[in-house]
Design a protein around this motif. Structure first.
Motif, PDB file in Angstrom:
ATOM      1  N   ILE A  21      38.845 104.187   8.784  1.00  0.00           N
ATOM      2  CA  ILE A  21      39.426 103.369   7.669  1.00  0.00           C
ATOM      3  C   ILE A  21      40.707 103.515   7.146  1.00  0.00           C
ATOM      4  O   ILE A  21      41.392 102.832   7.090  1.00  0.00           O
ATOM      5  CB  ILE A  21      38.534 103.678   6.246  1.00  0.00           C
ATOM      6  CG1 ILE A  21      36.969 103.117   6.500  1.00  0.00           C
ATOM      7  CG2 ILE A  21      39.159 103.237   4.954  1.00  0.00           C
ATOM      8  CD1 ILE A  21      36.123 103.656   5.648  1.00  0.00           C
ATOM      9  N   PHE A  22      41.380 104.913   7.464  1.00  0.00           N
ATOM     10  CA  PHE A  22      42.767 105.069   7.081  1.00  0.00           C
ATOM     11  C   PHE A  22      43.608 104.473   8.217  1.00  0.00           C
ATOM     12  O   PHE A  22      44.464 104.001   7.749  1.00  0.00           O
ATOM     13  CB  PHE A  22      42.663 106.647   7.140  1.00  0.00           C
ATOM     14  CG  PHE A  22      42.167 107.234   6.059  1.00  0.00           C
ATOM     15  CD1 PHE A  22      41.943 106.755   4.836  1.00  0.00           C
ATOM     16  CD2 PHE A  22      42.035 108.831   6.213  1.00  0.00           C
ATOM     17  CE1 PHE A  22      41.238 107.596   4.025  1.00  0.00           C
ATOM     18  CE2 PHE A  22      41.261 109.690   5.333  1.00  0.00           C
ATOM     19  CZ  PHE A  22      41.044 109.016   3.977  1.00  0.00           C
ATOM     20  N   TRP A  23      42.915 104.572   9.238  1.00  0.00           N
ATOM     21  CA  TRP A  23      43.656 104.300  10.624  1.00  0.00           C
ATOM     22  C   TRP A  23      43.840 102.502  10.427  1.00  0.00           C
ATOM     23  O   TRP A  23      45.155 102.085  10.409  1.00  0.00           O
ATOM     24  CB  TRP A  23      43.146 104.510  11.965  1.00  0.00           C
ATOM     25  CG  TRP A  23      43.965 104.034  12.905  1.00  0.00           C
ATOM     26  CD1 TRP A  23      45.356 104.032  13.289  1.00  0.00           C
ATOM     27  CD2 TRP A  23      43.378 103.677  14.532  1.00  0.00           C
ATOM     28  NE1 TRP A  23      45.909 103.513  14.605  1.00  0.00           N
ATOM     29  CE2 TRP A  23      44.547 103.266  15.261  1.00  0.00           C
ATOM     30  CE3 TRP A  23      42.299 103.480  14.875  1.00  0.00           C
ATOM     31  CZ2 TRP A  23      44.352 102.843  16.517  1.00  0.00           C
ATOM     32  CZ3 TRP A  23      42.174 103.079  16.081  1.00  0.00           C
ATOM     33  CH2 TRP A  23      42.795 102.875  17.043  1.00  0.00           C
ATOM     34  N   MET A  24      42.892 101.997  10.237  1.00  0.00           N
ATOM     35  CA  MET A  24      42.781 100.590  10.029  1.00  0.00           C
ATOM     36  C   MET A  24      43.733 100.162   8.814  1.00  0.00           C
ATOM     37  O   MET A  24      44.354  99.183   8.891  1.00  0.00           O
ATOM     38  CB  MET A  24      41.317  99.813   9.939  1.00  0.00           C
ATOM     39  CG  MET A  24      40.605 100.229  11.151  1.00  0.00           C
ATOM     40  SD  MET A  24      41.048  99.124  12.505  1.00  0.00           S
ATOM     41  CE  MET A  24      40.808  97.485  12.182  1.00  0.00           C
ATOM     42  N   ALA A  25      43.634 100.795   7.718  1.00  0.00           N
ATOM     43  CA  ALA A  25      44.385 100.424   6.630  1.00  0.00           C
ATOM     44  C   ALA A  25      46.072 100.358   6.897  1.00  0.00           C
ATOM     45  O   ALA A  25      46.808  99.386   6.626  1.00  0.00           O
ATOM     46  CB  ALA A  25      44.141 101.419   5.371  1.00  0.00           C
ATOM     47  N   GLY A  26      46.349 101.436   7.789  1.00  0.00           N
ATOM     48  CA  GLY A  26      47.935 101.426   8.347  1.00  0.00           C
ATOM     49  C   GLY A  26      48.040 100.306   9.251  1.00  0.00           C
ATOM     50  O   GLY A  26      49.245  99.593   9.223  1.00  0.00           O
ATOM     51  N   LEU A  27      47.111  99.771  10.025  1.00  0.00           N
ATOM     52  CA  LEU A  27      47.454  98.869  11.239  1.00  0.00           C
ATOM     53  C   LEU A  27      47.388  97.556  10.385  1.00  0.00           C
ATOM     54  O   LEU A  27      48.074  96.724  10.941  1.00  0.00           O
ATOM     55  CB  LEU A  27      46.184  98.740  12.156  1.00  0.00           C
ATOM     56  CG  LEU A  27      46.131  99.924  12.912  1.00  0.00           C
ATOM     57  CD1 LEU A  27      44.767  99.819  14.082  1.00  0.00           C
ATOM     58  CD2 LEU A  27      47.307 100.087  13.997  1.00  0.00           C
ATOM     59  N   PHE A  28      46.730  97.271   9.183  1.00  0.00           N
ATOM     60  CA  PHE A  28      46.993  96.150   8.483  1.00  0.00           C
ATOM     61  C   PHE A  28      48.140  96.088   7.565  1.00  0.00           C
ATOM     62  O   PHE A  28      48.778  95.007   7.334  1.00  0.00           O
ATOM     63  CB  PHE A  28      45.556  96.001   7.469  1.00  0.00           C
ATOM     64  CG  PHE A  28      44.658  95.461   8.234  1.00  0.00           C
ATOM     65  CD1 PHE A  28      44.442  94.051   8.647  1.00  0.00           C
ATOM     66  CD2 PHE A  28      43.137  96.180   8.216  1.00  0.00           C
ATOM     67  CE1 PHE A  28      43.274  93.773   9.310  1.00  0.00           C
ATOM     68  CE2 PHE A  28      41.849  95.775   8.599  1.00  0.00           C
ATOM     69  CZ  PHE A  28      42.051  94.418   9.341  1.00  0.00           C
ATOM     70  N   MET A  29      48.377  97.177   6.989  1.00  0.00           N
ATOM     71  CA  MET A  29      49.710  97.317   6.085  1.00  0.00           C
ATOM     72  C   MET A  29      51.181  97.189   6.823  1.00  0.00           C
ATOM     73  O   MET A  29      52.003  96.653   6.368  1.00  0.00           O
ATOM     74  CB  MET A  29      49.452  98.615   5.393  1.00  0.00           C
ATOM     75  CG  MET A  29      50.524  98.584   4.465  1.00  0.00           C
ATOM     76  SD  MET A  29      50.172 100.273   3.424  1.00  0.00           S
ATOM     77  CE  MET A  29      50.877 100.065   1.900  1.00  0.00           C
ATOM     78  N   LEU A  30      51.338  97.865   7.972  1.00  0.00           N
ATOM     79  CA  LEU A  30      52.336  97.973   8.876  1.00  0.00           C
ATOM     80  C   LEU A  30      53.075  96.754   9.007  1.00  0.00           C
ATOM     81  O   LEU A  30      54.271  96.490   8.765  1.00  0.00           O
ATOM     82  CB  LEU A  30      52.299  99.084   9.886  1.00  0.00           C
ATOM     83  CG  LEU A  30      53.753  99.511  10.485  1.00  0.00           C
ATOM     84  CD1 LEU A  30      54.600 100.258   9.293  1.00  0.00           C
ATOM     85  CD2 LEU A  30      53.529 100.417  11.565  1.00  0.00           C
ATOM     86  N   PRO A  31      52.415  95.696   9.661  1.00  0.00           N
ATOM     87  CA  PRO A  31      53.104  94.468  10.174  1.00  0.00           C
ATOM     88  C   PRO A  31      53.415  93.808   8.677  1.00  0.00           C
ATOM     89  O   PRO A  31      54.446  92.955   8.682  1.00  0.00           O
ATOM     90  CB  PRO A  31      51.831  93.712  10.696  1.00  0.00           C
ATOM     91  CG  PRO A  31      50.954  94.561  11.388  1.00  0.00           C
ATOM     92  CD  PRO A  31      50.949  95.901  10.299  1.00  0.00           C
ATOM     93  N   ARG A  32      52.596  93.883   7.700  1.00  0.00           N
ATOM     94  CA  ARG A  32      53.137  93.410   6.236  1.00  0.00           C
ATOM     95  C   ARG A  32      54.419  94.090   5.904  1.00  0.00           C
ATOM     96  O   ARG A  32      55.260  93.083   5.323  1.00  0.00           O
ATOM     97  CB  ARG A  32      51.843  93.395   5.200  1.00  0.00           C
ATOM     98  CG  ARG A  32      52.172  92.679   3.954  1.00  0.00           C
ATOM     99  CD  ARG A  32      52.457  91.420   3.972  1.00  0.00           C
ATOM    100  NE  ARG A  32      51.388  90.598   4.227  1.00  0.00           N
ATOM    101  CZ  ARG A  32      51.616  89.260   4.486  1.00  0.00           C
ATOM    102  NH1 ARG A  32      52.721  88.684   4.722  1.00  0.00           N
ATOM    103  NH2 ARG A  32      50.360  88.689   4.630  1.00  0.00           N
ATOM    104  N   LEU A  33      54.606  95.168   6.040  1.00  0.00           N
ATOM    105  CA  LEU A  33      55.827  96.013   5.748  1.00  0.00           C
ATOM    106  C   LEU A  33      57.046  95.359   6.495  1.00  0.00           C
ATOM    107  O   LEU A  33      58.185  95.043   5.982  1.00  0.00           O
ATOM    108  CB  LEU A  33      55.702  97.319   5.809  1.00  0.00           C
ATOM    109  CG  LEU A  33      54.727  98.089   4.850  1.00  0.00           C
ATOM    110  CD1 LEU A  33      54.777  99.677   5.182  1.00  0.00           C
ATOM    111  CD2 LEU A  33      54.957  97.848   3.604  1.00  0.00           C
TER     112      LEU A  33
END
Length: 147
Positions: A21-33
């Motif tokens: 869950i933590f990793w996937m949250a980052g994978l979703f968030m980083l491209p948006r950043l």
């Protein structure tokens, strides 16, 4: 060793899911950043803030999470004796692909930090679908075990 892993299997599984869950949250968030980052001028103070945010997300959340995901996932596969099963092979292939995606994101971050804007916001938004599709396929492999 296998007996110990079998005894703590549920703890391994819980930890694995938490860190996925933590990793996937980052994978979703980083491209948006990245989308927002690219909209700032290269030498602006805002640019430096986006670089720092992205770096912190990768170093504090994503990098430790991917390491724990791999360690706990492999420990569960060993304890379950699943290395001969097709669903695990498919899952591992997808996780390797997501790990490659993670590495690509880290490289794109370094390019942005140097002022290189290689992709458009639209392209980054499309790329942001990769973890969702991979995650759905991984869940199907683990729950349904189609082969």
């Amino acid at each position: 060793m296998l007996q110990v892993l079998a005894m703590i299997y549920l703890w391994l599984k819980a930890g694995h899911v938490i860190f996925v869950i933590f990793w996937m949250a980052g994978l979703f968030m980083l491209p948006r950043l990245f989308v927002y980052h690219q909209e700032t001028p290269v030498n602006s103070p805002e640019n430096a803030v986006w670089i720092d945010r992205e770096r912190k997300l990768m170093k504090i959340i994503m990098a430790p999470s991917v390491a724990v995901v791999w360690i706990l996932g492999l420990a569960m596969a060993i304890s379950g004796g699943w290395f001969t099963q097709g669903w695990l092979h498919a899952k591992l292939l997808l996780v390797v692909a997501l790990t490659g995606y993670h590495i690509w994101l880290a490289r794109y971050h370094r390019a942005l930090a140097k002022g290189e804007r290689r992709l458009t916001g639209k392209q980054l938004r499309l790329i942001n679908e990769v973890p969702g599709i991979a995650g759905a396929l991984i869940v199907i492999m683990v729950i349904v075990k189609p082969f």
